[in-house]
Scaffold this active site. Structure first.
Site, PDB file in Angstrom:
ATOM      1  NE  ARG A 244      -4.230  -1.173   0.206  1.00 49.53           N
ATOM      2  CZ  ARG A 244      -4.600  -2.412  -0.683  1.00 49.53           C
ATOM      3  NH1 ARG A 244      -3.406  -2.639  -1.729  1.00 49.53           N
ATOM      4  NH2 ARG A 244      -5.600  -2.993  -0.874  1.00 49.53           N
TER       5      ARG A 244
ATOM      6  CD  GLU B   7      -3.111   3.102  -6.020  1.00 53.23           C
ATOM      7  OE1 GLU B   7      -2.209   2.643  -5.052  1.00 53.23           O
ATOM      8  OE2 GLU B   7      -3.522   2.300  -6.698  1.00 53.23           O
TER       9      GLU B   7
ATOM     10  CG  HIS C 198      -3.107  -1.093  -6.732  1.00 56.21           C
ATOM     11  ND1 HIS C 198      -3.444  -0.426  -5.748  1.00 56.21           N
ATOM     12  CD2 HIS C 198      -2.818  -2.366  -6.417  1.00 56.21           C
ATOM     13  CE1 HIS C 198      -3.694  -1.012  -4.685  1.00 56.21           C
ATOM     14  NE2 HIS C 198      -3.329  -2.212  -5.062  1.00 56.21           N
TER      15      HIS C 198
HETATM   16  C1  GLV Z   1      -4.745  -5.296  -4.035  1.00 53.46           C
HETATM   17  O1  GLV Z   1      -4.187  -4.431  -3.670  1.00 53.46           O
HETATM   18  C2  GLV Z   1      -5.624  -5.925  -2.931  1.00 53.46           C
HETATM   19  O2  GLV Z   1      -5.803  -5.605  -1.798  1.00 53.46           O
HETATM   20  O3  GLV Z   1      -6.278  -7.010  -3.253  1.00 53.46           O
END
Ligand code: GLV
Length: 345
Positions: free
Chosen positions: A246, A275, A293
């Site tokens: 994250r 983000e 991501h």
């Molecule tokens: C992706 O970042 C998730 O948390 O599944």
């Protein structure tokens, strides 16, 4: 009894099919993959559903949950659930579920893709070819860093911060590169010490020794800005940082400074502090590789995640314990019972 599931944005077909088979009345709020939802849109629509199936892009806070006294559950399609105020959900009697495990291997694979990309300058070399700049082979073209032991035979050190399922899967892959693997995760110390692949290290030692530092903890108050200017200053000038967890785990402005000044050699990022925005100056650095991501983005993995979220949603509707509930203490509580009664009126 109505079985209204509100899916915030378009999810893979496997999830929608599973909901249809379970006789759910499904509304997908946002079909345009390039757009998110405004808070107003979500607040406006949530009242009409029995179960909410959000993505990590929607903040699910107390106010939103309080606005719907008969909401039966939240079934997020993501393993991370830092966008959801789980403490408030528990207090309000709302079970929350996520999609763990199915994305572990895909995310670990991509962490390695990121690590190799930044160490060996893969995206830049690819751009060089695509733009027709390759005229003649040369011994100095795109020099990178060794990942396995280099010509001097010295083993590289991989530092894994956060030793849950994904951290462990990253370590498993590292054994193939004959790396020394250090791991740090205060909540998993016993697991790390029992795992022959890795050695426990305090964060300070890990940062000081690692050639590659890869981050895999969940985002919590403890891990927010865990990698700040001070942490970055402890890393080697030849070291690389990889973040597929994250964004807010890293102080992104401090990272830009560290990359600019050569305090560390490079970074590979799949996630960002704010983000999809990036800290000023990050995108133009030539010692970063950046991704949108996508660490868990394989066709099969995202389909499994969608199906899993749908299964959790159906369990919420049925009043059964959702297979991946992150606040199971909610079941049977007076507030939970009250919610289910409200719904059956
Ligand atoms: C992706 O970042 C998730 O948390 O599944």
């Amino acid at each position: 009894m109505p079985r209204k599931v509100l899916v915030t944005r378009r999810i893979p077909r496997a999830g929608l099919e599973l909901l249809a088979q379970a006789d759910c009345d499904v509304t997908v709020l946002q079909h345009d993959e390039e757009r998110g939802l405004s808070r107003q849109e979500l607040l406006h629509s949530v009242g009409g559903c029995d179960v909410l199936l959000p993505l990590l892009t929607e903040p699910i806070d107390r106010q939103l949950m309080e606005s719907h006294p008969a909401l039966l559950g939240i079934a997020q399609m993501a393993v991370g659930f830092d966008n959801i105020d789980v403490a408030a959900a528990t207090e309000l009697g709302i079970p929350v579920a996520n999609t763990p495990e199915v994305l572990t291997e895909a995310t670990a694979d991509f962490t390695w893709a990121m690590l190799m990309s930044v160490a060996r300058r893969v995206p830049a070399a690819h751009d060089y070819m695509q733009s027709g700049r390759y005229k003649i082979w040369g011994p100095n073209l795109f020099l990178g860093a060794d990942v396995g032991s280099g010509p001097d035979g010295v083993r590289k050190v991989l530092g894994i911060v956060g030793y849950g399922r994904i951290g462990e899967a990253v370590a498993r892959r590292a054994t193939g590169f004959d790396m020394e693997i250090l791991a740090h995760d205060p909540s998993k110390r016993a697991i790390i010490e029992a795992d022959e692949k890795v050695h426990w290290a305090e964060l300070e030692e890990l940062l000081r020794r690692a050639d590659f530092v890869t981050l895999h903890p969940p985002l919590t108050p403890r891990t927010r800005h865990l990698i700040d200017g001070d942490a970055l200053s402890r890393m080697k000038p030849t070291a690389f940082l990889i973040n597929a967890a994250r964004g807010p785990i890293v102080d992104e402005s401090a990272l830009v400074d560290a990359l600019r000044s050569g305090q560390i050699a490079g970074a590979a990022l799949d996630v960002y502090e704010d983000e999809p925005e990036m800290a000023s100056g990050l995108a133009v650095l030539d010692n970063v590789v950046l991704f949108p991501h996508i660490a868990s983005a394989t066709d099969a993995t995202r389909s499994r995640m969608a199906a899993m979220a749908a299964t959790n949603a159906v369990a919420h509707l049925e009043g059964e314990k959702a297979p991946n509930c992150v606040n199971p203490e909610v079941y049977g509580s007076p507030v939970w019972r009250q919610r289910r009664r409200r719904r059956s009126i």
